[in-house]
Scaffold this active site. Structure first.
Site, PDB file in Angstrom:
ATOM      1  N   GLU A   1      43.252  65.985  15.928  1.00 22.83           N
ATOM      2  CA  GLU A   1      43.626  67.320  15.434  1.00 22.83           C
ATOM      3  C   GLU A   1      44.069  67.354  13.971  1.00 22.83           C
ATOM      4  O   GLU A   1      45.252  67.593  13.662  1.00 22.83           O
ATOM      5  CB  GLU A   1      44.738  67.914  16.320  1.00 22.83           C
ATOM      6  CG  GLU A   1      44.315  68.144  17.754  1.00 22.83           C
ATOM      7  CD  GLU A   1      45.326  68.950  18.566  1.00 22.83           C
ATOM      8  OE1 GLU A   1      46.455  69.166  18.089  1.00 22.83           O
ATOM      9  OE2 GLU A   1      44.989  69.357  19.692  1.00 22.83           O
TER      10      GLU A   1
ATOM     11  N   GLU B   1      41.602  66.887  25.437  1.00 19.78           N
ATOM     12  CA  GLU B   1      42.944  67.302  25.866  1.00 19.78           C
ATOM     13  C   GLU B   1      42.906  68.700  26.452  1.00 19.78           C
ATOM     14  O   GLU B   1      42.291  69.610  25.882  1.00 19.78           O
ATOM     15  CB  GLU B   1      43.930  67.347  24.677  1.00 19.78           C
ATOM     16  CG  GLU B   1      44.440  66.014  24.220  1.00 19.78           C
ATOM     17  CD  GLU B   1      45.491  66.132  23.115  1.00 19.78           C
ATOM     18  OE1 GLU B   1      46.203  67.160  23.060  1.00 19.78           O
ATOM     19  OE2 GLU B   1      45.592  65.191  22.314  1.00 19.78           O
TER      20      GLU B   1
HETATM   21  C1  NOJ Z   1      47.963  68.205  20.883  1.00 23.76           C
HETATM   22  C2  NOJ Z   1      48.358  66.824  20.482  1.00 23.76           C
HETATM   23  O1  NOJ Z   1      47.251  66.029  20.302  1.00 23.76           O
HETATM   24  C3  NOJ Z   1      49.356  66.173  21.392  1.00 23.76           C
HETATM   25  O2  NOJ Z   1      49.935  65.120  20.704  1.00 23.76           O
HETATM   26  C4  NOJ Z   1      50.372  67.194  21.884  1.00 23.76           C
HETATM   27  O3  NOJ Z   1      51.396  66.596  22.603  1.00 23.76           O
HETATM   28  C5  NOJ Z   1      49.646  68.208  22.723  1.00 23.76           C
HETATM   29  N1  NOJ Z   1      48.598  68.848  21.948  1.00 23.76           N
HETATM   30  C6  NOJ Z   1      50.553  69.287  23.307  1.00 23.76           C
HETATM   31  O4  NOJ Z   1      51.138  70.018  22.294  1.00 23.76           O
END
Ligand code: NOJ
Length: 448
Positions: free
Chosen positions: A168, A357
């Site tokens: 991200e 994710e």
């Molecule tokens: C995106 C991130 O990659 C991760 O580190 C984070 O904990 C989750 N989303 C939830 O916010």
């Protein structure tokens, strides 16, 4: 439930994701150097309740138990990240052999348990020593990062065949170098645009390095994506605001990677990134990934706001909209993941999409040794069903990973949001599989 694992086909990748700083702990053990998250979280007021990831889930010591848990939950793929400052305490130069040993043990343990390791090279924990030299704002990061990538592939590429370059980039550059709410806590447009451009160069350069050193690797990189809608769809100014936010948060990193350049037409301020461009950058921003990691949690509604610079837009929080929402104040809106998949699929250059994710933070209650997290089970079911809907319509999606294995350090929010399939008692480090974990295990059970 009207669908099953087999509806996705035998080759669909099912997994669970974690990130080094959020779970490992052992922040200064065995020669590890400090990262920007170590120093950021030591400063008062940066993290809710003043928490930090010094110990987190102590995965550094408990990884064998946790890998056994993943195995027990029938999850075939484990996505984790490598802590750069465990390998290079100073960011570059001298390698810490104990860091290399740790990831060797972890990878070997995955393989011995029959899990496929998918590794993210950068999940936000830049070595602090490199931040002292400007971090992502300094263009030398392209060389520093290349050295790190090379070292990882040379040491682990014989056994790890799936690599993700960045996690991200919009979030770590936006929150870390524009808003200052994530490490390293820098603010301002200049910092942001420089950091963003260098991250965009690194995501492509990292891909080239992995390909040159590991011919049979599958290479990807991951992007956050929120489905956006105008708050008042019949108002032109809300629609325009939505298009600008979309260019910034959803398109800014993927489009240069795909050879389309930055989405300047829809967000004029991005033309200032030219200041940081050198000859051949346009070409070097592009790389032909084997897959794209999509990370989706919610939808956002966007309203015109003359007070917000550059985008003239603001997000209307879910808690103000009379819709179901999570501990992060993110709306529960399962079609968002379907829309996200459709959008990514509409880029002709994308060959394969993996949902690297998706998951949810809800408050849990531990009662009689059990966590009945029905809301989380429903969230997962509803989102997986939307992935199937997209797949049935021909979208090239070929994997789904839950965020996350266990409750952990949720960055600026500390330990408050609970995203795990597994509950952690942070005093005793005891693990308890939640009902959602049991549900995922049942869903993935190959004998059903
Ligand atoms: C995106 C991130 O990659 C991760 O580190 C984070 O904990 C989750 N989303 C939830 O916010």
């Amino acid at each position: 439930m009207s669908f099953a694992r087999k509806d996705f086909g035998d080759n669909f990748n099912w997994g669970v994701s974690t990130a080094a700083y959020q779970i490992e702990g052992a922040h200064d053990a065995d020669g590890k150097g400090l990262s920007i998250w170590d120093s950021f979280s030591q400063k008062k007021r940066n993290i809710l309740l003043g928490e930090n990831g010094n110990e987190a889930c102590n995965f550094y010591q408990k990884y064998e138990e946790d890998i056994a848990l993943i195995r027990q939950l029938n999850i075939p793929v484990y996505r984790f990240s490598i802590s750069w400052s465990r390998i290079f305490p100073e960011g570059i130069g001298k390698v810490n052999s104990e860091g290399i040993d740790f990831y060797n043990r972890l990878i070997d343990c995955c393989l011995a348990q029959g899990l496929m390791p998918w590794v993210t090279l950068y999940h936000w924990d830049l070595p602090d020593a490199l931040q002292q030299k400007g971090g992502w704002v300094n263009r030398s990061i392209v060389q520093w990062f290349s050295e790190f990538v090379e070292c990882c592939i040379n040491n682990f590429g014989d056994r790890v065949k799936h690599w993700m370059i960045l996690n991200e980039p919009m979030v770590f550059t936006g929150a870390g170098y524009f808003l200052g709410v994530h490490a390293p806590g820098k603010k301002g447009l200049g910092n942001f645009l420089a950091a963003a451009h260098h991250a965009a160069l690194c995501q492509a350069e990292g891909g080239r390095i992995v390909r040159s050193l590991c011919a049979d690797a599958k290479i990807g990189t991951t992007f956050s994506y929120s489905y956006l809608e105008p708050y008042r769809p019949n108002l032109v100014r809300d629609c325009k605001a939505t298009a600008k936010v979309d260019a910034l948060i959803n398109r800014m990193f993927i489009e240069p990677l795909l050879g389309m350049g930055y989405p300047i037409k829809d967000l004029a301020v991005l033309n200032r990134i030219e200041r940081y461009m050198k000859q051949d950058d346009e070409v070097n921003l592009a790389f032909d990934m084997d897959f794209i990691g999509l990370q989706n949690y919610t939808r956002e509604l966007i309203k015109y706001s003359p007070f917000v610079p550059f985008v003239n837009a603001k997000i209307i929080k879910a808690s103000k909209r009379n819709v179901p929402y999570t501990q992060m104040d993110w709306e529960v809106y399962p079609p968002s993941i379907y829309e996200a998949l459709k959008k990514f699929n509409s880029y002709p250059a994308i060959k394969e999409i993996i949902v690297t994710e998706n998951g949810v933070a809800f408050k849990d209650t531990l009662q009689d040794g059990r966590i009945e997290d029905t809301d989380r089970v429903n969230y997962l079911k509803d989102h997986i069903e939307q992935v199937l809907r997209a797949k049935k319509e021909g979208v090239k999606v070929n994997g789904y990973f839950v965020w996350t294995l266990m409750d952990n350090f949720e960055w600026a929010e500390g330990f408050n949001p609970k995203f795990g399939l597994v509950h952690i008692d942070f005093k005793t480090q005891q693990r308890i599989v939640k009902d959602s974990g049991k549900w995922y295990a049942q869903f993935l059970n190959p004998s059903i």
